[in-house]
Design an enzyme around this catalytic site. Structure first.
Site, PDB file in Angstrom:
ATOM      1  N   HIS A 178       2.041  -9.341   7.127  1.00 51.93           N
ATOM      2  CA  HIS A 178       3.055  -8.850   7.837  1.00 51.93           C
ATOM      3  C   HIS A 178       4.142  -9.825   8.068  1.00 51.93           C
ATOM      4  CE1 HIS A 178       0.352  -5.398   6.901  1.00 51.93           C
ATOM      5  NE2 HIS A 178       1.629  -4.670   6.084  1.00 51.93           N
ATOM      6  N   ALA A 221       0.716  -1.437   0.127  1.00 49.19           N
ATOM      7  CA  ALA A 221       0.008  -0.067   0.140  1.00 49.19           C
ATOM      8  C   ALA A 221       0.548   1.397   0.177  1.00 49.19           C
ATOM      9  CB  ALA A 221      -0.772  -0.396   1.231  1.00 49.19           C
TER      10      ALA A 221
END
Length: 712
Positions: free
Chosen positions: A464, A100
């Protein structure tokens, strides 16, 4: 570089350093090594995607999804393990493709976590300069606009009493003048042309305008201008240390490359799996037993809200543009997801509960009680324009373990599997995440939603993932040292998210590291801990001494093994190992003859072929359990009739008797579809009754021998 590694490089001749993976760790390593005059080769298993590919991927799953097993070679990967689902990017640029663009720094608690090995002056002081380098290279900036989604998130922050923590998120995006292309604004004209962000909200599915600062526009671009080579479609399957120094890297197509040093930057899953496989096959025997330990998910949960107003458009802006902290340990960002068509199928009712089983029951009950509401969500008009997604992360400790074990689906392959750690399970439910979704839904007027993989599947979903080849003081404490070098294998380095031993607690975008070069004050190297997998386990195949894949042995009191000829399969077909399962009298209880049961891969393949060609059924042979008197002959049970047909079919090897077809009048009634094993009659010592299908299975040839079938 050590003299030992340089000797290995001279043997390879072509390159000094091989970098596996082109994500954040691999791209930075390639640039810094190229600046030192090294010959660098970057190997990437994915494709080199163009801007047109990203534009088409927003509406075409074939250009979006990475599933090479079924021929899809896009850039978005989602790998689901027993306890976690991991999202990633595959292609030149690695995870930056689906990134992002968030550039946040962790809090001080991250740098003082006891999981870190001690270094002089501490990690915060040692990494401050490198954070500034990362911000400059990746073009850190904030969005110049504040859209409706940001305004509603600010309302949520104020309601939570955290309005002072709300603010714009620093991004790695060239905003400039919207839609206007200009010469390189970051590297003094040395970089490519850039176009101002058009605020389309599609950063997560690749930027087709060249506004997001993906790695192919900065680190990799500059590395290639300094002589580094980037090879796409090159999947690494193993790494082996050479006796004379250096390493040999084997690719999936069989090609072998040598270099004095190897840098692993294939993401957590890719790097850990590659190290596991290389240690198991003897290429890297000294890799620490701590491999796969200490994997963390960043304590993450994902929720969403679908606005009731079908005409509202929340997509203007970058994917993530604002954030806040509802409490000291929790961080929240909003997400626009233009191109995220698959979210229709992944969202369901919002359900609370820390107990995964209870939460699963409640979610299923909600779906069953109001199925029409779920269908309206799945087929909602203007779904993407109305959708707001929230990423909620914590710096709370959690842990899973990765092991290299047999696949539950294809047991002849060894793959990465997850194991829970007692008391430290990765969370699939965060009450703060559900509270944010409810508050946002109340503010905008909409329906709060959970990911079904979290609520029903009980899995933590993350982009993540961290750890697995973490730093340590020695091999008993970690896999690599503070210079990122693998213990026991000098010249082999790990520079991706698998090196991080603690939870970051925010979107991890630029934790920095020092590039190991013999000095503790060497050129800085940025490592992105959310880098994605770039290496997958190839199918494990075993072969007999004739070159054919081995079949599983069948050993019972009445049947020996499948004949060699029957094991031969067409090239390219997957072998499914089977075993003989037996019930009835042979299992210690009385049962009718037709209850004796056999199963084997050859049988299943024969059944499929026969059903497809609609061949006529065959008469039953003799009961296999009655043939113990023929001890001198090796027998192989190949197929059986189900109990409903009350037939048992068998093939036996009877000396040199050749196999041949026989004619059987067709039955008026077709066998029921559930007929399990059809296709062959058998040969006994008294006669031969075999269909041509058996001849094809066993591979035997010869004249047709036809005798009456023995009585049963």
């Amino acid at each position: 570089m050590s003299s030992q590694s340089r000797a290995g490089a001279s043997d390879g001749g072509a390159v000094d350093v091989i970098v596996v993976g082109s994500g954040f760790g691999g791209a930075v390593a390639a640039l810094r090594l190229s600046e030192q005059g090294r010959k660098v080769l970057v190997l990437e298993q994915g494709r080199r995607h163009t801007r047109d590919d990203f534009a088409v991927a927003r509406r075409d799953p074939r250009r979006y999804l990475w599933m090479p097993g079924i021929g899809l070679r896009g850039f978005f990967s989602q790998r689901v393990l027993s306890h976690v689902g991991i999202i990633g990017g595959v292609g030149v640029g690695g995870g930056s493709i689906v990134w992002a663009g968030v550039l946040l720094e962790p809090k001080d608690a991250f740098f003082t976590d006891p999981a870190w090995p001690s270094v002089p002056d501490g990690w915060r002081a040692g990494l401050t300069e490198h954070y500034r380098t990362a911000a400059r290279m990746l073009g850190r900036a904030t969005a110049p606009i504040k859209g409706p989604m940001d305004e509603h998130l600010e309302v949520v922050a104020r309601r939570a009493g955290a309005g002072e923590t709300y603010g714009p998120t620093p991004m790695a995006i060239h905003f400039g003048e919207e839609g206007v292309t200009v010469p390189d604004p970051f590297f003094g004209g040395e970089g490519p042309e850039r176009t101002g962000c058009v605020m389309c909200g599609g950063c997560l599915v690749g930027c087709p305008y060249g506004s997001k600062n993906t790695l192919d526009l900065n680190y990799l671009w500059l590395a290639q201008r300094r002589g580094a080579q980037v090879r796409p479609d090159s999947r690494v399957v193993s790494v082996a240390a050479l006796d004379a120094g250096g390493y040999e890297v084997e690719l999936a197509d069989g090609e072998r490359l040598r270099a004095g040093e190897v840098v692993l930057a294939a993401g957590v899953l890719g790097t850990v799996e590659l190290l596991f496989r290389s240690r198991e096959n003897g290429g890297l025997p000294n890799v620490s037993e701590r491999l796969g330990v200490g994997v963390r998910t960043n304590s993450e949960a994902i929720t969403a809200v679908l606005a009731d107003d079908v005409d509202v458009d929340l997509t203007r802006g970058p994917t993530i543009s604002s954030e806040f902290y509802p409490d000291e340990r929790t961080h929240v960002t909003q997400n626009r997801y233009v191109g995220g068509w698959h979210m229709r199928l992944q969202l369901g009712p919002l359900v609370d509960g820390a107990d995964p089983r209870r939460r699963r029951r409640e979610a299923l009950r909600a779906l069953a009680s109001r199925p029409a509401l779920q269908l309206r969500t799945m087929f909602a008009r203007n779904f993407i324009r109305r959708l707001s997604v929230f990423t909620v992360m914590q710096d709370v400790e959690n842990e899973i373990r990765l092991v290299f074990d047999r696949s539950p689906v294809r047991p002849w392959r060894r793959v990465l599997r997850s194991r829970a750690v007692e008391g430290l399970q990765a969370p699939s439910y965060l009450p703060q995440a559900n509270a944010v979704a409810r508050s946002f839904a109340e503010s905008i007027g909409g329906r709060p939603l959970n990911l079904l993989l979290e609520s029903i599947g009980g899995k933590s979903i993350t982009a993540h993932v961290l750890g697995g080849a973490s730093m340590g003081t020695d091999a008993a404490d970690g896999v690599i040292d503070t210079d990122h070098q693998v213990f026991g294998h000098p010249g082999l380095y790990v520079v991706d998210g698998s090196a991080i031993p603690a939870n970051v607690g925010v979107n991890p975008s630029s934790p920095s590291r020092r590039w190991p070069n013999g000095s503790r004050h060497a050129t800085p190297c940025v490592v992105h801990p959310a880098n994605r997998p770039h290496s997958r386990t190839p199918p494990r195949r075993t072969h007999d001494d004739t070159g054919h894949r081995r079949a599983a042995a069948i050993d019972t009191r009445t049947a020996a093994t499948i004949p060699d000829a029957a094991r031969r399969r067409a090239p390219g077909r997957r072998h499914v190992p089977g075993r003989l399962r037996r019930t009835g009298r042979a299992a210690g209880r009385r049962a009718p003859r037709h209850r004796a049961r056999w199963d084997a891969p050859v049988v299943r393949q024969a059944v499929r072929r026969r059903r497809k060609r609609r061949e006529p059924p065959r008469r039953r042979g003799r009961h296999p359990a009655r043939g113990a008197a023929h001890a001198g002959r090796a027998r192989t049970v190949v197929a059986r009739r189900p109990s409903r047909d009350r037939r048992v079919v068998r093939i036996e090897r009877a000396g040199a008797v050749a196999l041949g077809p026989r004619r059987v009048p067709p039955r008026r009634r077709r066998d029921p579809p559930r007929s399990h094993l059809r296709g062959c009659s058998g040969i006994t010592d008294r006669g031969v009754t075999v269909h041509a299908r058996a001849r094809r299975l066993t591979g035997r040839t010869g004249p047709v021998v036809s005798r009456p079938a023995p009585p049963t």
